[in-house]
Design an enzyme around this catalytic site. Structure first.
Site, mmCIF file in Angstrom:
data_model
loop_
_atom_site.group_PDB
_atom_site.id
_atom_site.type_symbol
_atom_site.label_atom_id
_atom_site.label_comp_id
_atom_site.label_asym_id
_atom_site.label_seq_id
_atom_site.Cartn_x
_atom_site.Cartn_y
_atom_site.Cartn_z
ATOM 1 N N ARG A 180 0.812 -1.218 0.000
ATOM 2 C CA ARG A 180 0.000 0.000 0.000
ATOM 3 C C ARG A 180 0.848 1.272 0.000
ATOM 4 N NH1 ARG A 180 -3.686 2.384 4.568
ATOM 5 N NH2 ARG A 180 -5.579 2.930 3.451
ATOM 6 N N LYS A 202 2.342 2.747 -2.107
ATOM 7 C CA LYS A 202 2.298 3.623 -3.288
ATOM 8 C C LYS A 202 0.989 4.361 -3.497
ATOM 9 C CE LYS A 202 5.996 1.257 -5.508
ATOM 10 N NZ LYS A 202 5.959 0.108 -4.546
ATOM 11 N N ARG A 203 0.101 4.291 -2.525
ATOM 12 C CA ARG A 203 -1.190 4.969 -2.691
ATOM 13 C C ARG A 203 -0.990 6.480 -2.753
ATOM 14 N NH1 ARG A 203 -4.564 6.125 2.428
ATOM 15 N NH2 ARG A 203 -2.646 6.192 3.614
ATOM 16 N N CYS A 217 9.906 33.863 24.470
ATOM 17 C CA CYS A 217 9.894 32.436 24.823
ATOM 18 C C CYS A 217 9.958 32.263 26.336
ATOM 19 C CB CYS A 217 11.085 31.735 24.170
ATOM 20 S SG CYS A 217 11.346 30.066 24.819
ATOM 21 N N CYS A 224 13.311 30.433 27.547
ATOM 22 C CA CYS A 224 14.656 30.996 27.409
ATOM 23 C C CYS A 224 15.168 31.500 28.770
ATOM 24 C CB CYS A 224 14.659 32.140 26.389
ATOM 25 S SG CYS A 224 14.830 31.575 24.668
ATOM 26 N N ASN A 242 6.242 21.859 36.219
ATOM 27 C CA ASN A 242 5.299 22.303 35.191
ATOM 28 C C ASN A 242 4.256 23.259 35.773
ATOM 29 O OD1 ASN A 242 3.372 22.380 33.046
ATOM 30 N ND2 ASN A 242 4.101 20.383 32.360
ATOM 31 N N HIS A 261 17.780 28.686 22.127
ATOM 32 C CA HIS A 261 16.427 28.559 21.580
ATOM 33 C C HIS A 261 16.417 27.935 20.181
ATOM 34 C CE1 HIS A 261 12.168 29.822 21.390
ATOM 35 N NE2 HIS A 261 12.397 30.169 20.136
ATOM 36 N N ASN A 282 7.978 15.906 23.349
ATOM 37 C CA ASN A 282 7.165 16.141 22.153
ATOM 38 C C ASN A 282 7.917 17.155 21.318
ATOM 39 O OD1 ASN A 282 4.975 14.547 23.030
ATOM 40 N ND2 ASN A 282 4.171 16.249 24.241
ATOM 41 N N GLY A 297 2.105 18.448 18.915
ATOM 42 C CA GLY A 297 1.474 19.137 20.045
ATOM 43 C C GLY A 297 2.442 19.936 20.888
ATOM 44 N N SER A 318 4.122 23.084 22.040
ATOM 45 C CA SER A 318 3.654 24.458 21.918
ATOM 46 C C SER A 318 4.802 25.462 21.962
ATOM 47 C CB SER A 318 2.627 24.756 23.012
ATOM 48 O OG SER A 318 3.098 24.328 24.263
ATOM 49 N N HIS A 344 11.472 25.861 21.731
ATOM 50 C CA HIS A 344 12.677 25.813 22.564
ATOM 51 C C HIS A 344 12.922 24.342 22.942
ATOM 52 C CE1 HIS A 344 15.484 28.037 25.319
ATOM 53 N NE2 HIS A 344 15.622 26.777 25.720
ATOM 54 N N HIS A 390 13.078 21.171 24.633
ATOM 55 C CA HIS A 390 12.690 20.754 25.987
ATOM 56 C C HIS A 390 11.904 19.453 25.962
ATOM 57 C CE1 HIS A 390 8.808 22.419 24.765
ATOM 58 N NE2 HIS A 390 8.262 21.841 25.811
ATOM 59 N N GLN A 421 9.741 16.631 28.994
ATOM 60 C CA GLN A 421 8.969 16.659 30.231
ATOM 61 C C GLN A 421 9.205 15.382 31.035
ATOM 62 O OE1 GLN A 421 4.924 18.206 30.085
ATOM 63 N NE2 GLN A 421 5.083 18.479 27.874
ATOM 64 N N LYS A 451 1.596 10.131 8.613
ATOM 65 C CA LYS A 451 0.714 8.984 8.773
ATOM 66 C C LYS A 451 -0.364 9.370 9.782
ATOM 67 C CE LYS A 451 -1.062 4.908 9.391
ATOM 68 N NZ LYS A 451 -1.954 4.313 8.371
ATOM 69 N N TYR A 478 -9.484 3.177 11.322
ATOM 70 C CA TYR A 478 -9.161 1.771 11.543
ATOM 71 C C TYR A 478 -8.180 1.615 12.698
ATOM 72 C CZ TYR A 478 -7.632 -2.980 11.167
ATOM 73 O OH TYR A 478 -7.345 -4.274 11.499
HETATM 74 O O1 LIG Z 1 2.397 19.733 28.136
HETATM 75 P P1 LIG Z 1 2.262 20.444 26.829
HETATM 76 O O2 LIG Z 1 3.549 20.464 26.032
HETATM 77 O O3 LIG Z 1 1.648 21.811 26.960
HETATM 78 O O4 LIG Z 1 1.210 19.593 26.011
HETATM 79 C C1 LIG Z 1 1.514 18.558 25.129
HETATM 80 O O5 LIG Z 1 1.995 17.390 25.790
HETATM 81 C C2 LIG Z 1 1.101 16.771 26.717
HETATM 82 C C3 LIG Z 1 1.747 15.511 27.223
HETATM 83 O O6 LIG Z 1 2.011 14.575 26.188
HETATM 84 C C4 LIG Z 1 -0.258 16.483 26.082
HETATM 85 O O7 LIG Z 1 -1.162 16.092 27.095
HETATM 86 C C5 LIG Z 1 -0.828 17.703 25.353
HETATM 87 O O8 LIG Z 1 -1.999 17.329 24.659
HETATM 88 C C6 LIG Z 1 0.219 18.242 24.380
HETATM 89 O O9 LIG Z 1 -0.266 19.385 23.712
HETATM 90 O O1 LIG Z 2 -8.034 5.057 3.626
HETATM 91 P P1 LIG Z 2 -7.723 6.524 3.554
HETATM 92 O O2 LIG Z 2 -8.926 7.385 3.795
HETATM 93 O O3 LIG Z 2 -6.959 6.905 2.307
HETATM 94 O O4 LIG Z 2 -6.689 6.788 4.762
HETATM 95 C C1 LIG Z 2 -7.042 7.184 6.053
HETATM 96 O O5 LIG Z 2 -7.707 6.158 6.771
HETATM 97 C C2 LIG Z 2 -6.957 4.948 6.992
HETATM 98 C C3 LIG Z 2 -7.780 4.036 7.877
HETATM 99 O O6 LIG Z 2 -8.056 4.608 9.131
HETATM 100 C C4 LIG Z 2 -5.590 5.243 7.617
HETATM 101 O O7 LIG Z 2 -4.816 4.062 7.606
HETATM 102 C C5 LIG Z 2 -4.837 6.344 6.875
HETATM 103 O O8 LIG Z 2 -3.666 6.681 7.594
HETATM 104 C C6 LIG Z 2 -5.746 7.571 6.740
HETATM 105 O O9 LIG Z 2 -5.086 8.586 6.030
#
Ligand SMILES: O=P(O)(O)O[C@H]1O[C@H](CO)[C@@H](O)[C@H](O)[C@H]1O
Ligand SMILES: O=P(O)(O)O[C@H]1O[C@H](CO)[C@@H](O)[C@H](O)[C@H]1O
Lengths: 340, 340
Positions: free
Chosen positions: A28, A30-31, A52, A55, A77, A114, A154, A160, A162, A165, A167, A169, A312, A317
């Site tokens: 798949r 190549k979709r 920031c 910083c 935090n 930063h 992250n 996610g 934000s 810089h 960092h 957690q 991805k 599914y």
């Molecule tokens: O703590 P942050 O960086 O503000 O927030 C990020 O990491 C958290 C921990 O994975 C998640 O719960 C938040 O949804 C995400 O935005």
């Molecule tokens: O099948 P689609 O709509 O091209 O693709 C979408 O749904 C699939 C099934 O949840 C996922 O595997 C894909 O990552 C998503 O982009």
């Protein structure tokens, strides 16, 4: 089974650490993609940004002023999901079941610069981050109310994050989160049966095959696990069985830093972008037990699939069934290996 | 336990259907957001788009021409993750474990009208979609190679949907995916012990409390489950214990359509946008067994958190630990209920 079958036909692979499966659909890859493109920001950032809140010397939202830190800086935090002095209670009202959860959440700035990410830092600077993780882990593990410590990062807006810089957690808490609980169960069952670490035995097999290995040094192996879910998911595993990062000596800490450096630099080259991911270290519970069955490891879950803008999606599914991937672990390993 | 504790302090709640936990941090709902904003497209779409491969009469990538369909149109996925005539094999090489997986993937266009979503359709038109799901489910369940049928929809670009034409998918396969396997185990254990459906008993409790109920008609309840993960996650549950949608008579199919209509319309009002989500129907395996322990249900997992552009990221902690949410199920239920 013909060894090429895994590259040609749909199949599922077992994650030996969680007991769950991933659906692999190699045909798949190549979709065509007509869906959402992610924003990429390859803009150079300044080394210091006055807006920031991470910083050095800047004021955070709660009014606290960051010190003029030189290397790594840790603080509690300001919007912690878990709190230390939260009320303790438990509910079991028929099929409504809840338990209070307390904990401590910290933020770890990797560098005062930063503009950098781990991929731009020298191994010896990443080693300072490792030392900080050790120090924090030690302190939290000595707290009788904390039974598990989750270190994670992250990276990138798409994950996610934000604030760009550099960092990560640390969320620590009184009970085991779902994913850790699964790995605890699987490792314990194997250890009881074989008197060895499942991840150690797996590593020996992978080092024999060399199909999914990306990099190794004296103390660490970087590989794409056989059961990887995310397109370029990778794992850093210590060769010696260690239950947590406190067992690393200084040389091993540097070799761990080198493994992080090599992997993150290769990631950045893959699509010529600051590669987004969430990474996390899974370690033994800090419940006072020996936890001899634990073999700690760090995983990287990067969302990008085929370019800096196409990720991805783990949706329909994947949410209701099982995770699904297109390119195989072996092809991903080959692509990354060529960039080292 | 004081009932307000759940609104004030961090806690975890048990998902009785999977056996897993969600971390709830009610005090965190007020954290400022400086991260990525999602793109919103509230542009009106035309009823027909000549470049859309799902519109009636248009040609798909593989050269096939869609019929001039009037209601619902089903075809086999041109880039299916699972294939019917794929090779069968199995691998157990030490700690490398894999099994071939075969299946059939279909696409279900809900309407020829490119501009609509389920939220814009009348209940009697959604009933036609339900009839189509029943027909497809029946055919697939009679196939001896198919033991599970996953019906789902990805709605909105943020949920990986690559075409805004109203459509969902059906992926069916020979073995049970992870999520279904967990629900199978939990429901069976409860049924064996109590001789009743866990979801039926849960529903009775929720109908007594009315705290998390959004809507009900003669045959269905729409609620925010006690253990909801996504900010506005909701579930549609038949009041009678039914193992799959084939047990719905025509009146019940219309009441099911009404439940879908009421929920999706309320969702659209919440942030004044075409509300993205992935939805899916969990039903009994089609393995030829009676599966008396199964109580089918449909879940909606919408990512938006506090506006059309700010979503909840399930990243770092969520990937390595447990899912985490800020606003409670009770507050989410109240917000949606007020829009009906
Ligand atoms: O703590 P942050 O960086 O503000 O927030 C990020 O990491 C958290 C921990 O994975 C998640 O719960 C938040 O949804 C995400 O935005
Ligand atoms: O099948 P689609 O709509 O091209 O693709 C979408 O749904 C699939 C099934 O949840 C996922 O595997 C894909 O990552 C998503 O982009």
């Amino acid at each position: 089974m013909d060894n090429t079958d895994l590259q040609d036909y749909s199949h599922k692979r077992l994650n030996i650490l969680t007991g769950e499966w991933v659906l692999v659909s190699p045909h798949r890859a190549k979709r065509p993609w007509q869906g959402q493109n992610e924003a990429v920001s390859n803009d150079a950032r300044p080394a210091y940004d006055e807006s920031c809140y991470l910083c050095a010397g800047n004021t955070r939202i709660n009014g606290e002023v960051n010190p003029k830190y030189q290397d790594v800086f840790v603080f509690t935090n300001d919007f912690a999901a878990l709190q230390k002095d939260s009320k303790s209670f438990s509910l079991e009202d028929g099929l409504l079941v809840a338990e209070s959860e307390t904990g401590i959440c910290k933020v770890v700035c990797f560098s005062p610069d930063h503009s950098k990410s781990l991929a731009d830092m020298e191994a010896k600077d990443i080693q300072k981050v490792v030392f900080t993780w050790q120090k924090e882990f030690k302190e939290l593990s000595e707290n009788p109310d904390i039974n598990y410590v989750q270190i994670f990062e992250n990276k990138g807006a798409v994950m996610g994050c934000s604030n760009p810089h550099p960092h990560g957690q640390i969320w620590s808490q009184s009970t085991l989160p779902n994913e850790v609980d699964k790995k605890n169960t699987q490792q314990l069952a194997y250890y009881n049966e074989n008197n060895s670490s499942i991840l150690g035995d797996y590593l020996a097999q992978e080092l024999g095959k060399q199909e999914r290995i990306i990099f190794e040094n004296d103390s660490f192996v970087v590989l794409i696990p056989f059961w990887a879910v995310w397109p370029f998911e990778a794992m850093i595993v210590p060769k010696k069985q260690q239950s947590n990062i406190l067992e690393l000596n200084d040389t091993e800490a540097l070799e761990y830093a080198e493994a992080i450096s090599v992997l993150t630099k290769a990631y950045d080259k893959l699509f010529n972008t600051s590669f987004p991911y969430s990474s996390g270290i899974h370690q033994a519970p800090t419940d006072g037990n020996e936890n001899k069955h634990w073999h700690w490891h760090m995983s990287f879950y990067p969302p990008l699939l085929r370019s800096a803008t196409v990720k991805k999606f783990m949706v329909g599914y994947e949410m209701f069934g099982s995770p699904q991937r297109d390119i195989t672990a072996e092809i991903a390993a080959k692509m990354i290996r060529e960039l080292i």
